[in-house]
Design a protein around this motif. Structure first.
Motif, PDB file in Angstrom:
ATOM      1  N   LEU A  78     -11.037   0.294 -13.183  1.00  0.00           N
ATOM      2  CA  LEU A  78     -10.832   1.718 -12.910  1.00  0.00           C
ATOM      3  C   LEU A  78      -9.392   2.115 -13.166  1.00  0.00           C
ATOM      4  CD1 LEU A  78     -12.093   4.330 -11.717  1.00  0.00           C
ATOM      5  CD2 LEU A  78     -11.240   3.587  -9.512  1.00  0.00           C
TER       6      LEU A  78
ATOM      7  N   GLU B  51      -6.298   7.184 -19.644  1.00  0.00           N
ATOM      8  CA  GLU B  51      -6.533   8.629 -19.644  1.00  0.00           C
ATOM      9  C   GLU B  51      -5.235   9.406 -19.447  1.00  0.00           C
ATOM     10  OE1 GLU B  51      -9.607  11.556 -19.887  1.00  0.00           O
ATOM     11  OE2 GLU B  51      -9.798   9.401 -20.040  1.00  0.00           O
ATOM     12  N   THR B  52      -4.355   8.893 -18.576  1.00  0.00           N
ATOM     13  CA  THR B  52      -3.205   9.697 -18.169  1.00  0.00           C
ATOM     14  C   THR B  52      -1.873   9.071 -18.541  1.00  0.00           C
ATOM     15  OG1 THR B  52      -3.134   8.570 -16.059  1.00  0.00           O
ATOM     16  CG2 THR B  52      -4.461  10.553 -16.167  1.00  0.00           C
TER      17      THR B  52
ATOM     18  N   LEU C 154       0.828  -1.214   0.000  1.00  0.00           N
ATOM     19  CA  LEU C 154       0.000   0.000   0.000  1.00  0.00           C
ATOM     20  C   LEU C 154       0.858   1.257   0.000  1.00  0.00           C
ATOM     21  CD1 LEU C 154      -2.946  -0.224   2.539  1.00  0.00           C
ATOM     22  CD2 LEU C 154      -3.069  -0.088   0.086  1.00  0.00           C
TER      23      LEU C 154
ATOM     24  N   ILE D 247       0.537   2.624  -8.607  1.00  0.00           N
ATOM     25  CA  ILE D 247      -0.876   2.363  -8.291  1.00  0.00           C
ATOM     26  C   ILE D 247      -1.171   0.868  -8.345  1.00  0.00           C
ATOM     27  CG2 ILE D 247      -3.260   2.832  -8.978  1.00  0.00           C
ATOM     28  CD1 ILE D 247      -2.309   5.420 -10.145  1.00  0.00           C
TER      29      ILE D 247
ATOM     30  N   TYR E 226      -7.928   4.742 -15.868  1.00  0.00           N
ATOM     31  CA  TYR E 226      -7.076   5.853 -15.443  1.00  0.00           C
ATOM     32  C   TYR E 226      -5.780   5.854 -16.235  1.00  0.00           C
ATOM     33  CZ  TYR E 226      -4.408   8.973 -12.496  1.00  0.00           C
ATOM     34  OH  TYR E 226      -3.654  10.021 -12.051  1.00  0.00           O
TER      35      TYR E 226
ATOM     36  N   GLN F 263       1.366  11.459  -9.057  1.00  0.00           N
ATOM     37  CA  GLN F 263       0.642  12.271 -10.043  1.00  0.00           C
ATOM     38  C   GLN F 263      -0.804  12.491  -9.610  1.00  0.00           C
ATOM     39  OE1 GLN F 263       2.213  13.517 -12.775  1.00  0.00           O
ATOM     40  NE2 GLN F 263       4.044  12.596 -11.895  1.00  0.00           N
ATOM     41  N   LEU F 264      -1.219  11.808  -8.564  1.00  0.00           N
ATOM     42  CA  LEU F 264      -2.609  11.890  -8.131  1.00  0.00           C
ATOM     43  C   LEU F 264      -2.831  13.001  -7.118  1.00  0.00           C
ATOM     44  CD1 LEU F 264      -3.206   8.886  -9.258  1.00  0.00           C
ATOM     45  CD2 LEU F 264      -4.746   8.770  -7.354  1.00  0.00           C
ATOM     46  N   SER F 265      -2.252  14.159  -7.381  1.00  0.00           N
ATOM     47  CA  SER F 265      -2.405  15.203  -6.359  1.00  0.00           C
ATOM     48  C   SER F 265      -3.299  16.327  -6.855  1.00  0.00           C
ATOM     49  CB  SER F 265      -1.039  15.750  -5.976  1.00  0.00           C
ATOM     50  OG  SER F 265      -0.426  16.250  -7.127  1.00  0.00           O
ATOM     51  N   LYS F 266      -3.882  16.151  -8.045  1.00  0.00           N
ATOM     52  CA  LYS F 266      -4.645  17.268  -8.610  1.00  0.00           C
ATOM     53  C   LYS F 266      -5.879  17.609  -7.769  1.00  0.00           C
ATOM     54  CE  LYS F 266      -5.884  18.333 -12.944  1.00  0.00           C
ATOM     55  NZ  LYS F 266      -6.431  17.930 -14.242  1.00  0.00           N
ATOM     56  N   THR F 267      -6.577  16.562  -7.310  1.00  0.00           N
ATOM     57  CA  THR F 267      -7.826  16.869  -6.612  1.00  0.00           C
ATOM     58  C   THR F 267      -7.593  17.385  -5.201  1.00  0.00           C
ATOM     59  OG1 THR F 267      -8.072  14.648  -5.754  1.00  0.00           O
ATOM     60  CG2 THR F 267      -9.075  15.081  -7.878  1.00  0.00           C
ATOM     61  N   ASP F 268      -6.359  17.283  -4.708  1.00  0.00           N
ATOM     62  CA  ASP F 268      -6.104  17.791  -3.364  1.00  0.00           C
ATOM     63  C   ASP F 268      -5.651  19.235  -3.362  1.00  0.00           C
ATOM     64  OD1 ASP F 268      -6.739  15.760  -1.556  1.00  0.00           O
ATOM     65  OD2 ASP F 268      -5.032  14.601  -2.238  1.00  0.00           O
ATOM     66  N   ARG F 269      -5.233  19.717  -4.545  1.00  0.00           N
ATOM     67  CA  ARG F 269      -4.793  21.106  -4.580  1.00  0.00           C
ATOM     68  C   ARG F 269      -5.973  22.043  -4.519  1.00  0.00           C
ATOM     69  NH1 ARG F 269      -1.412  20.245  -9.489  1.00  0.00           N
ATOM     70  NH2 ARG F 269       0.102  18.757  -8.721  1.00  0.00           N
ATOM     71  N   LYS F 270      -5.688  23.307  -4.157  1.00  0.00           N
ATOM     72  CA  LYS F 270      -6.785  24.269  -4.077  1.00  0.00           C
ATOM     73  C   LYS F 270      -7.276  24.629  -5.459  1.00  0.00           C
ATOM     74  CE  LYS F 270      -5.391  26.188   0.191  1.00  0.00           C
ATOM     75  NZ  LYS F 270      -4.584  27.239   0.770  1.00  0.00           N
TER      76      LYS F 270
ATOM     77  N   VAL G 197      -0.280  -0.709  -5.147  1.00  0.00           N
ATOM     78  CA  VAL G 197      -1.255  -0.358  -4.107  1.00  0.00           C
ATOM     79  C   VAL G 197      -2.483  -1.250  -4.228  1.00  0.00           C
ATOM     80  CG1 VAL G 197      -2.809   1.446  -3.305  1.00  0.00           C
ATOM     81  CG2 VAL G 197      -0.472   2.001  -3.871  1.00  0.00           C
TER      82      VAL G 197
END
Lengths: 494, 117
Positions: free
Chosen positions: B95, B102-103, B20, B25, B99, B110-117, B28
């Motif tokens: 899933l 798509e990317t 994990l 990914i 993903y 690289q999975l930090s986009k949704t956590d940024r403001k 994980v």
């Protein structure tokens, strides 16, 4: 036989939705089924109101051996509120969700969530609760990644992995509990634990695992990180549904096991739950105030508001539990409505970034008023439901001697107000910043169904605030039922 | 036997947590599978491991002595958990594939986009 109906109605819709090809029929059938579900929830409520509790032994196997469905006053309340929220979000989705998603079975998976939620509220044994959790999660996994936009997939991976880990915690706890006690029926477990006091220390590992599982599902401190990372990625109608139903099931389960098992060792669990609640409140509200996305602010507020419910539980008095139940109901309605308004803003402007929004009040006054009602209900302004909820929590805190906790709750209320005023000014009141290009489509999109959905919830918010008396009385009855563990045990087992 | 089993489950958990914490990914996801199986084994262990008969009541008899049969309930629970785990495994792999399409990345960082403001 009324309880299994609540599970069969969504299931029947799922089967029909697979068979029926026409998009229009599927859509309106979905709304019809959500209304039938609401009707049954009202029926359950009416019955429970009279007799206190109803149960069904599935397959006629007697209680500790078979699968038991139980509805007491607390579950009936949760069933009713979630049925209302679901019906309203379905109505809203008809107009709000795009055609491609609806064609591919958006409503089918939404009903999957409803089935899981109803099942969790009715489950009489722990393993059943786990199975319904998984039903609910499976529907939500699909809805959150449905459509396959990049941000959505990213949010879905985070949501999925953390929720799976929470399920493992829960199942491991169930396994250990079964090994020690030899039963999983909640009433039977509670009775057996009460009879043998010395066994409790050996059960702590199992209980800790289960509580951690519920805390991840309910997005409580320090396990809330998946929620703000994923809730703003799917279409707004999906977020509204999730915000109204999913985390609340985790909290419901926490209250259920607290009143059945954990109350035996309050000296350990009370401070733990109290601190989880306080930290969720404070950290949720602080994180929200640094955000500049409409839905992200609301997502962090989910965490903060659930903190209120958890401290109400930690006071562990009739008043405290009644406040927790009332607050849970209020929060489901107000939070969903706030997300519904966010959905309209997103539809008009294609963005929810507060910095580039503005002028929305001029665009449509009614939506502005609807946001005002739900946001200031969340912030706790009279005469809306949030005021009563906060008042009850704080009063219960002072009465049970937790004055400092009550002060923290008041303090958090001010910060909630700050965030809500921020959204109000940035989205609805200020002029659109001049450097932002005016939106291309000047013709307003149809939003008749969306607005009627939101109006229903707004009326419910005002109603819960103005006619709070009967609701509070009901919550107090539910709370005293919860505290009287013997009542539940005797009813289920005999 | 139970001790060996407990150590084995512990090892599985250690492997699962180790996987994990990797950056890829796929690893994980493999970690999630390992953890899911370790959890199923906990239920199995909790039911008690003993050499005994299956939980059938012999023909003609009304009851059976619980000491000579093994507890069937944990097995039923594990069966349910395995089925749920299988469904989720299929979904999570699909899933991940989507993903990746798509990317084009396996990297969790690289999975930090949704956590940024």
């Amino acid at each position: 036989m009324i309880l299994p109906a609540l599970l069969l109605i969504p299931f029947l819709y799922i089967i029909l939705a697979i068979l029926i090809k026409s998009k229009k029929v599927k859509t309106w059938l979905s709304f019809a089924f959500s209304l039938i579900n609401l009707g049954f929830a009202i029926w359950v409520m009416a019955q429970v109101f009279e007799v206190g509790m109803i149960k069904t032994q599935m397959g006629s196997w007697p209680a500790p051996f078979g699968i038991t469905l139980v509805a007491d006053r607390f579950s009936a309340f949760m069933l009713l509120v979630s049925a209302l929220v679901f019906a309203v979000v379905t109505l809203y989705s008809i107009q709000s969700v795009d055609t491609a998603r609806i064609k591919n079975g958006y409503f089918l998976f939404a009903h999957g969530i409803l089935m899981g939620v109803n099942g969790s509220f009715l489950a009489g044994d722990l393993f059943n609760l786990y199975v319904w959790f998984e039903v609910m999660l499976m529907g939500s996994f699909i809805l959150i990644s449905f459509g396959g936009e990049r941000a959505q997939l990213e949010g879905a991976i985070k949501y999925l992995i953390l929720n799976l880990i929470s399920s493992f915690f829960f199942v491991a706890g169930i396994g250990i509990l079964y090994g020690k006690m030899g039963t999983l029926n909640m009433a039977d477990l509670s009775q057996k634990i009460a009879q043998s006091g010395d066994v409790l220390s050996q059960l702590s590992p199992a209980m800790v695992l289960i509580v951690v599982g519920f805390a991840i599902k309910g997005a409580l401190f320090p396990f809330f990180f998946w929620l703000p990372a994923s809730y703003h990625t799917p279409p707004p109608a999906v977020t509204a549904l999730f915000a109204g139903l999913l985390t609340k099931v985790g909290i419901y389960s926490l209250i259920r096991i607290y009143t059945l098992f954990l109350y035996h060792s309050t000296s350990f669990w009370n401070p733990v739950v109290l601190w989880i609640g306080i930290l969720s409140m404070v950290i949720g509200v602080f994180s929200a105030s640094s955000q500049y996305d409409f839905r992200k602010i609301l997502s962090f507020h989910i965490i903060s508001q659930l903190g209120y419910v958890v401290i109400g539980l930690a006071f562990y008095t009739v008043a405290g539990l009644a406040a927790a139940i009332f607050f849970l109901g209020h929060n489901m309605i107000s939070k969903t409505n706030a997300f519904l308004v966010a959905g309209w803003v997103h539809r008009e402007r294609q963005t929810l970034n507060l910095k580039v929004l503005g002028d929305m009040f001029k665009k449509n006054t009614l939506w502005g008023v609807l946001f005002f009602i739900s946001a200031f209900s969340l912030a706790g302004l009279p005469p809306l439901s949030g005021f009563i909820g906060k008042y009850l929590v704080i009063k219960a805190g002072i009465e049970s001697g937790h004055v400092s906790v009550a002060l923290v709750a008041l303090f958090v209320g001010f910060f909630t107000l700050f965030s809500m005023v921020k959204i109000w000014i940035e989205v609805f009141w200020k002029n659109t910043p001049p450097e932002v290009e005016a939106p291309v489509n000047t013709k307003p999109l149809p939003h008749g169904l969306m607005i009627s959905a939101s109006v229903i919830l707004a009326l419910a918010i005002v109603g819960m605030g103005v006619f709070a008396g009967p609701v509070v009385n009901y919550c107090e009855m539910a709370a005293s039922d919860l505290l009287n563990t013997e009542l539940y045990i005797n009813f289920v087992l005999k | 036997m139970e001790l060996i089993f407990a150590i084995f489950i512990g090892l599985l958990y250690a492997c699962g947590v180790f996987l994990l914490l990797r950056r890829s990914i796929v690893k994980v996801i493999l970690g999630v599978f390992v953890l899911s199986n370790a959890t199923n084994l906990i239920i199995f262990l909790a039911g008690g491991i003993k050499r005994s008969g299956s939980a059938f009541i012999p023909e003609g008899a009304e009851t059976i002595d619980p000491a000579v049969i093994s507890d069937p309930l944990p097995q039923a629970l594990i069966l349910t958990a395995i089925v749920i785990g299988l469904g989720i495994a299929a979904y999570i792999l699909a899933l991940k594939y989507r993903y990746f399409e798509e990317t084009g990345t396996h990297d969790l960082d690289q999975l930090s986009k949704t956590d940024r403001k």
